[in-house]
Design an enzyme around this catalytic site. Structure first.
Site, PDB file in Angstrom:
ATOM      1  CG  HIS A  31      -8.351  -9.518 -34.442  1.00 32.23           C
ATOM      2  ND1 HIS A  31      -9.132  -9.892 -33.369  1.00 32.23           N
ATOM      3  CD2 HIS A  31      -8.144 -10.653 -35.173  1.00 32.23           C
ATOM      4  CE1 HIS A  31      -9.410 -11.186 -33.469  1.00 32.23           C
ATOM      5  NE2 HIS A  31      -8.826 -11.668 -34.552  1.00 32.23           N
ATOM      6  N   GLY A  77      -5.486  -2.490   1.867  1.00 32.37           N
ATOM      7  CA  GLY A  77      -5.575  -1.398   0.887  1.00 32.37           C
ATOM      8  C   GLY A  77      -4.490  -1.576  -0.163  1.00 32.37           C
TER       9      GLY A  77
HETATM   10  N1  LIG Z   1      -0.314   1.500  -6.916  1.00 32.75           N
HETATM   11  C1  LIG Z   1      -0.477   2.657  -6.299  1.00 32.75           C
HETATM   12  O1  LIG Z   1      -0.775   3.679  -6.900  1.00 32.75           O
HETATM   13  C2  LIG Z   1      -0.246   2.726  -4.823  1.00 32.75           C
HETATM   14  C3  LIG Z   1       0.346   1.681  -4.151  1.00 32.75           C
HETATM   15  C4  LIG Z   1       0.529   1.795  -2.770  1.00 32.75           C
HETATM   16  C5  LIG Z   1       0.122   2.941  -2.116  1.00 32.75           C
HETATM   17  N2  LIG Z   1      -0.445   3.935  -2.821  1.00 32.75           N
HETATM   18  C6  LIG Z   1      -0.899   5.172  -2.129  1.00 32.75           C
HETATM   19  O2  LIG Z   1      -0.634   5.084  -0.759  1.00 32.75           O
HETATM   20  C7  LIG Z   1      -1.853   5.228  -0.025  1.00 32.75           C
HETATM   21  C8  LIG Z   1      -1.799   4.435   1.230  1.00 32.75           C
HETATM   22  O3  LIG Z   1      -1.936   3.084   1.043  1.00 32.75           O
HETATM   23  P1  LIG Z   1      -2.400   2.131   2.246  1.00 32.75           P
HETATM   24  O4  LIG Z   1      -2.591   0.803   1.661  1.00 32.75           O
HETATM   25  O5  LIG Z   1      -1.543   2.271   3.447  1.00 32.75           O
HETATM   26  O6  LIG Z   1      -3.741   2.815   2.701  1.00 32.75           O
HETATM   27  P2  LIG Z   1      -5.246   2.512   2.288  1.00 32.75           P
HETATM   28  O7  LIG Z   1      -6.016   3.572   2.943  1.00 32.75           O
HETATM   29  O8  LIG Z   1      -5.362   2.257   0.844  1.00 32.75           O
HETATM   30  O9  LIG Z   1      -5.526   1.113   3.005  1.00 32.75           O
HETATM   31  C9  LIG Z   1      -5.460   0.910   4.384  1.00 32.75           C
HETATM   32  C10 LIG Z   1      -6.391  -0.234   4.709  1.00 32.75           C
HETATM   33  O10 LIG Z   1      -6.140  -0.637   6.036  1.00 32.75           O
HETATM   34  C11 LIG Z   1      -7.374  -0.934   6.656  1.00 32.75           C
HETATM   35  N3  LIG Z   1      -7.159  -0.793   8.093  1.00 32.75           N
HETATM   36  C12 LIG Z   1      -6.853   0.348   8.750  1.00 32.75           C
HETATM   37  N4  LIG Z   1      -6.705   0.085  10.073  1.00 32.75           N
HETATM   38  C13 LIG Z   1      -6.902  -1.240  10.234  1.00 32.75           C
HETATM   39  C14 LIG Z   1      -6.880  -2.118  11.359  1.00 32.75           C
HETATM   40  N5  LIG Z   1      -6.605  -1.663  12.586  1.00 32.75           N
HETATM   41  N6  LIG Z   1      -7.148  -3.429  11.163  1.00 32.75           N
HETATM   42  C15 LIG Z   1      -7.421  -3.889   9.921  1.00 32.75           C
HETATM   43  N7  LIG Z   1      -7.450  -3.110   8.816  1.00 32.75           N
HETATM   44  C16 LIG Z   1      -7.194  -1.810   8.968  1.00 32.75           C
HETATM   45  C17 LIG Z   1      -8.342   0.071   6.057  1.00 32.75           C
HETATM   46  O11 LIG Z   1      -9.671  -0.357   6.169  1.00 32.75           O
HETATM   47  C18 LIG Z   1      -7.857   0.164   4.611  1.00 32.75           C
HETATM   48  O12 LIG Z   1      -8.539  -0.727   3.757  1.00 32.75           O
HETATM   49  C19 LIG Z   1      -2.954   4.863  -0.987  1.00 32.75           C
HETATM   50  O13 LIG Z   1      -4.127   5.565  -0.698  1.00 32.75           O
HETATM   51  C20 LIG Z   1      -2.396   5.314  -2.302  1.00 32.75           C
HETATM   52  O14 LIG Z   1      -2.714   6.658  -2.493  1.00 32.75           O
HETATM   53  C21 LIG Z   1      -0.647   3.856  -4.150  1.00 32.75           C
END
Ligand SMILES: NC(=O)c1ccc[n+]([C@@H]2O[C@H](COP(=O)([O-])OP(=O)(O)OC[C@H]3O[C@@H](n4cnc5c(N)ncnc54)[C@H](O)[C@@H]3O)[C@@H](O)[C@H]2O)c1
Ligand SMILES: Cc1cc2nc3c(=O)[nH]c(=O)nc-3n(C[C@H](O)[C@H](O)[C@H](O)COP(=O)(O)OP(=O)(O)OC[C@H]3O[C@@H](n4cnc5c(N)ncnc54)[C@H](O)[C@@H]3O)c2cc1C
Length: 465
Positions: free
Chosen positions: A447, A184
């Protein structure tokens, strides 16, 4: 016998839990002349400053420069990176975070306009919270209590050392190898950072693509780009984890489609498997506040909970979990609670960017979501289609714009490529006003600048059947 000390209940007009976006509410309440209490268990300044946006982007900025240097070979520039000072990069990040957090703490402690409670709060009754030995009561309460890492119950995880977005900030040495569990936002941003620093990275994502909530073409392009630098395994789950003999961890994985089993050994494991609400720490149920099944606090469109006078916002409500959205929500909740207005939070043009490489930015509906609600037209332009993109030899990356067919109203935009987070802003501004393509195209675009990418995507959408 000493009687237990029972401190008198202190009463305030407004109590705020959380010093992230909670500080916005604090400013409004103080300006309005209310008596205010702010509670935070620390670190002060919330997730964004201490363990989120700010430290991660301070680390990713040098990683982006490394990618620029690596990619400059295609422009005919012969470059090398003889050394990367990981310690200096980490120290620079820690110095800024610690000093900004300390400044906020000093202000909260010294300000005569508020009372600051440094501790963990929990409800003991309606409108009444306990913080350590103190009991405080508010006429109005704002819950801006955020979220923390969600650690899934993987067998063996409790027997190994793992990193989270919080603990990785303490690293002194660059890891030789790392498994990033979760593809994620946090996973793909930190995978980019660590690979650029020299770590051998493997991302494991259980869903069928990285960033499963983005436009599928964006995920596909990101996966292709990251796969040139690291191993990316999708449809793959960590089934168990164990200590590796001689140090590090072994992750036993299973492929959800093929059933194939494998094991990956790495020096470090980064858990990037999502977030969970902090509402449990607050024991909000004692005040009758409704909680959704996933643990986040339920609010109406005015950001008020089911208990009149108690508002919640930011990560605590589990909607769009971004700092800019939390600030926008604070404006709405504060205007409603403190200024007696009746504003509704509108997420239609709530954007986000992912600071991986290539960068990603997104606002509004995905193509599939838009098609379910409207008759749509979709336009795409590649960076290579515009003059500056060509000069940059940017032969990958694109912007995709989705419009309502009958009136060219912009419904969504998704960009992957250089400066995506900046390019998308004019689309966000137009969408915030429920704008159409004309609201963007009416302005003369410079541009040759990257902003021509948006205009090109819009015209391609207008011409689409
Ligand atoms: N640039 C940004 O704005 C930014 C950057 C980082 C985080 N964030 C915020 O923090 C939040 C959290 O981020 P995150 O990356 O932890 O969560 P996320 O929910 O975006 O991603 C977690 C990922 O882990 C996977 N996953 C979960 N359990 C798993 C497992 N056992 N095995 C394999 N894959 C697994 C899920 O399918 C998912 O794709 C985001 O939703 C966002 O709101 C924002
Ligand atoms: C690694 C990472 C990178 C990110 N990058 C970005 C990014 O680039 N752009 C972006 O927009 N967003 C990003 N985010 C998301 C962003 O950080 C959050 O959406 C934002 O910080 C939420 O703000 P908030 O005020 O709702 O909560 P928080 O900032 O989490 O504040 C909640 C506060 O409440 C306190 N608290 C909680 N419970 C209690 C209690 N019971 N008693 C007392 N105090 C309590 C906590 O100590 C905390 O200080 C990132 C997040 C992470 C984890």
């Amino acid at each position: 016998m000493n009687k237990p000390r029972v401190s008198p209940v202190r009463e305030y007009d407004i109590i705020i839990v959380g010093s992230g976006a909670g500080l916005d509410i604090l400013d409004m309440a103080v300006e309005h002349g209310h008596t205010v209490a702010l509670i935070d268990r620390g670190p002060i300044g919330g997730t964004c400053l201490n363990v989120g946006c700010i430290p991660s982007k301070m680390l990713i900025f040098p990683a982006d420069r490394i990618m620029e240097i690596r990619e400059s070979a295609k422009l005919g520039i012969d470059t090398a990176i003889p050394a990367i000072d990981f310690k200096a990069i980490m120290n620079r990040m820690r110095h800024l975070v610690n000093s900004d957090s300390a400044k906020i703490e000093k202000y909260l402690k010294e300000s005569k306009a508020l009372d600051f409670y440094h501790g963990e709060a929990e409800f003991i009754d309606d409108f009444t919270l306990a913080v350590g030995d103190e009991t405080i009561k508010g006429k109005q309460i704002y819950l801006v209590s955020g979220s923390r890492p969600l650690i899934p119950p993987i067998p063996g995880l409790d027997t190994v050392e793992y990193l989270t977005n919080e603990t990785l900030l303490d690293l002194e040495e660059v890891p030789k190898s790392m498994v990033v569990l979760g593809g994620g936002y946090i996973g793909v941003e930190y995978a980019h950072f660590f690979e650029a620093m020299g770590t051998d990275v493997t991302i494991i994502e259980m869903r069928s693509r990285l960033l499963p909530n983005e436009e599928p073409e964006v995920s596909a392009y990101l996966q292709m780009a990251l796969s040139r630098r690291m191993t990316v395994q999708t449809e793959c789950t960590a089934e168990s984890v164990e200590k590796a003999p001689g140090g590090g961890v072994i992750i036993h994985t299973g492929h959800s489609r093929t059933g194939m089993k494998a094991e990956i050994r790495a020096q470090r494991l980064l858990m990037a498997t999502g977030r969970r609400s902090n509402a449990d720490l607050l024991k909000v149920s004692r005040s009758g506040i409704a909680i959704a099944k996933n643990g986040y606090i339920k609010v109406n469109s005015r950001l008020e909970t089911n208990v009149k006078g108690i508002y919640a916002l930011g990560d605590a409500i589990g909607r769009e979990m971004f700092t800019h959205t939390a600030h926008a929500e604070a404006e709405i909740a504060g205007a409603n609670g403190i200024h007696g207005q009746h504003l509704r939070m509108d997420f239609t043009a709530s954007p986000h960017a992912v600071f991986t490489h290539p960068q990603i930015a997104s606002v509004g509906l995905l193509e599939e979501q838009a098609a379910q609600k409207f008759k749509i037209k979709v336009g795409r332009a590649d960076y290579g289609d515009i003059a500056l993109g060509s000069a940059m030899m940017q032969d990958e990356g694109f912007a995709k714009i989705i419009m309502e067919a009958r009136n060219n109203r912009i419904l969504g935009c998704h960009i992957i490529g250089p400066w995506a987070s900046v390019l998308i802003q004019e689309v966000i501004n137009a969408m915030a006003r429920r704008g159409t393509m004309d609201d963007i195209a009416a302005g003369i675009h410079i541009h040759p600048a990257l902003s021509e990418l948006i205009v090109k995507a819009l015209f391609n959408a207008a011409e689409a059947e």
